[in-house]
Design a protein around this motif. Structure first.
Motif, short mmCIF file in Angstrom:
data_model
loop_
_atom_site.label_atom_id
_atom_site.label_comp_id
_atom_site.label_asym_id
_atom_site.label_seq_id
_atom_site.Cartn_x
_atom_site.Cartn_y
_atom_site.Cartn_z
N PHE A 25 0.98 -1.32 -0.06
CA PHE A 25 -0.12 0.10 -0.06
C PHE A 25 1.03 1.38 0.05
CE2 PHE A 25 -3.38 -2.74 1.21
CZ PHE A 25 -4.49 -2.08 0.58
N VAL A 26 1.98 0.98 0.86
CA VAL A 26 2.87 2.33 0.63
C VAL A 26 3.39 2.52 -0.66
CG1 VAL A 26 5.09 3.37 1.51
CG2 VAL A 26 3.31 2.27 3.36
N GLY A 27 4.11 1.44 -1.19
CA GLY A 27 4.52 1.40 -2.52
C GLY A 27 3.54 2.13 -3.55
N MET A 72 -6.67 17.27 0.11
CA MET A 72 -8.01 16.90 -0.04
C MET A 72 -8.20 15.41 0.55
SD MET A 72 -9.29 19.54 -1.36
CE MET A 72 -10.98 18.72 -1.30
N PHE A 73 -7.68 14.57 0.19
CA PHE A 73 -7.77 13.22 0.88
C PHE A 73 -7.63 13.15 2.63
CE2 PHE A 73 -5.51 9.40 2.87
CZ PHE A 73 -6.29 8.54 2.61
N CYS A 74 -6.55 14.16 2.63
CA CYS A 74 -6.73 14.30 4.47
C CYS A 74 -7.90 14.85 4.91
CB CYS A 74 -5.36 15.06 4.69
SG CYS A 74 -3.73 14.09 4.42
N ILE A 75 -8.44 15.83 4.31
CA ILE A 75 -9.53 16.60 4.69
C ILE A 75 -10.83 15.44 4.86
CG2 ILE A 75 -11.52 18.16 3.95
CD1 ILE A 75 -9.47 19.65 2.90
N VAL A 76 -10.85 14.76 3.89
CA VAL A 76 -11.87 13.46 4.15
C VAL A 76 -11.85 12.69 5.29
CG1 VAL A 76 -13.13 11.66 2.51
CG2 VAL A 76 -12.46 13.80 1.55
N THR A 106 -1.20 5.40 2.85
CA THR A 106 -1.36 6.47 1.82
C THR A 106 -0.49 7.48 2.24
OG1 THR A 106 -3.31 5.65 1.20
CG2 THR A 106 -2.43 7.81 0.76
N THR A 107 -0.42 7.88 3.52
CA THR A 107 0.37 9.25 3.97
C THR A 107 1.92 8.84 3.98
OG1 THR A 107 -1.39 9.93 5.39
CG2 THR A 107 0.69 10.36 6.07
N TRP A 137 10.09 15.56 7.49
CA TRP A 137 10.83 14.17 7.75
C TRP A 137 10.32 13.88 8.91
CZ3 TRP A 137 14.06 11.54 4.85
CH2 TRP A 137 14.45 12.21 3.80
N LEU A 138 10.04 14.76 9.95
CA LEU A 138 9.44 14.52 11.14
C LEU A 138 8.16 13.50 10.94
CD1 LEU A 138 9.88 17.15 13.81
CD2 LEU A 138 10.96 14.95 13.93
N SER A 139 7.26 13.98 9.98
CA SER A 139 5.91 13.35 9.64
C SER A 139 6.22 11.82 9.08
CB SER A 139 5.24 14.17 8.57
OG SER A 139 4.92 15.43 9.36
N LEU A 140 7.33 12.06 8.24
CA LEU A 140 7.71 10.41 7.51
C LEU A 140 7.99 9.63 8.61
CD1 LEU A 140 8.26 8.70 5.43
CD2 LEU A 140 10.34 9.71 5.00
N SER A 141 9.01 9.95 9.64
CA SER A 141 9.40 9.03 10.58
C SER A 141 8.33 8.87 11.66
CB SER A 141 10.61 9.86 11.26
OG SER A 141 10.00 10.94 12.03
#
Length: 279
Positions: A25-27, A72-76, A106-107, A137-141
């Motif tokens: 799913f990440v890929g 937009m995906f995040c808002i939903v 997805t994120t 980078w903090l969000s990714l980690s």
């Protein structure tokens, strides 16, 4: 019923605890955003505004499109998690749902694409936004750790609502580059953009209140690495990033400027865009 049941049955039935499924799913997310970036560049090349941009600005334009779609995906998902979810709140430390797994894989795919692109761009053009890099980078980690530990989906999924400003920010920048800073559309978009940052502050207070409500459970059960990651980021966005960006966007609403590219005013006569410093 979760959100993904309305999209496709497989998304609700997948074995998300399987590392291979998570990676798939990440890929897939990474590929989707990469393809969207290419499509943006292809379609953008048909317009004079895009062709007159410098190479780094073209990359930023394409990233603005990708970020807008992700926003937009995040808002939903964020609205669903805050107002409709009934499972994640039962245990804010270890409750998970198919929707939370889908949203968070997805994120992670998005931030892999985003951080990779930023890294290459910053290296090639020898210029970087420190605050933006720290945030991403903090969000990714943080989200990667969240998936690895199968923990804190409640905060992670609800926290996606903080990306509500992203689509409006992308529209702001592209309209600036198109020389539309005096248009009603730009002013209306900027009005909504500033207020999304006000709503971000409300959402951040909600996450702190959720922490207060569940502190005993969080303190006793949340993995240490997850605790440090979550509250480092929450402190940063609450007390540094959101206030700073709220100030900058309010300032920009009054005086349209482009502060990402400080020397872009040199190209004003070429592309007709409002330039100075960027979003």
């Amino acid at each position: 019923m979760g959100l993904v049941e309305h999209i496709h049955p497989y998304l609700a039935e997948a074995d998300y605890r399987n590392p291979y499924v998570k990676l798939k799913f990440v890929g897939s997310s990474f590929v989707f955003f990469a393809v969207l970036c290419v499509v943006s560049g292809t379609l953008g090349s048909l317009t004079k505004t895009y062709r007159n941009l410098r190479q780094k600005e073209k990359i930023f334009w394409n990233l603005a499109v990708v970020r807008g779609a992700y926003g937009m995906f995040c808002i939903v998902v964020g609205i669903w998690a805050i107002f409709y979810d009934t499972e994640l709140v039962k245990d804010p430390v270890f409750s998970t749902t198919p929707t939370s797994y889908f949203a968070l894989t997805t994120t992670v795919g998005f931030f892999v694409f985003e951080c990779g692109t930023l890294l290459i761009s910053d290296f090639v053009f020898k210029k970087a936004s420190v605050l933006l890099n720290i945030h991403h980078w903090l969000s990714l980690s943080g989200y990667s750790l969240l998936l690895y530990l199968d923990s804190t989906h409640c905060f992670g999924t609800k926290g996606l609502i903080l990306e509500m400003s992203t689509p409006f920010s992308g529209i702001c920048w592209t309209l600036l580059k198109a020389g539309q800073a005096d248009s009603l559309l730009w002013k209306a978009n900027q009005f909504f953009l500033v207020h999304t940052f006000h709503l971000r502050s409300v959402a951040e207070c909600y996450l702190w209140y959720l922490t207060y409500q569940n502190w005993e459970r969080i303190w006793s059960a949340m993995p240490t690495a997850m605790f440090i990651s979550l509250y480092t980021q929450l402190v940063l966005v609450t007390f540094l990033m959101t206030p700073y960006w709220t100030y900058k966007k309010t300032q920009q609403m009054i005086t349209p400027v482009d502060w990402n590219f400080e020397d872009s005013n040199k190209n004003k006569s070429q592309n007709g865009s409002v330039t100075k410093k960027d979003v």
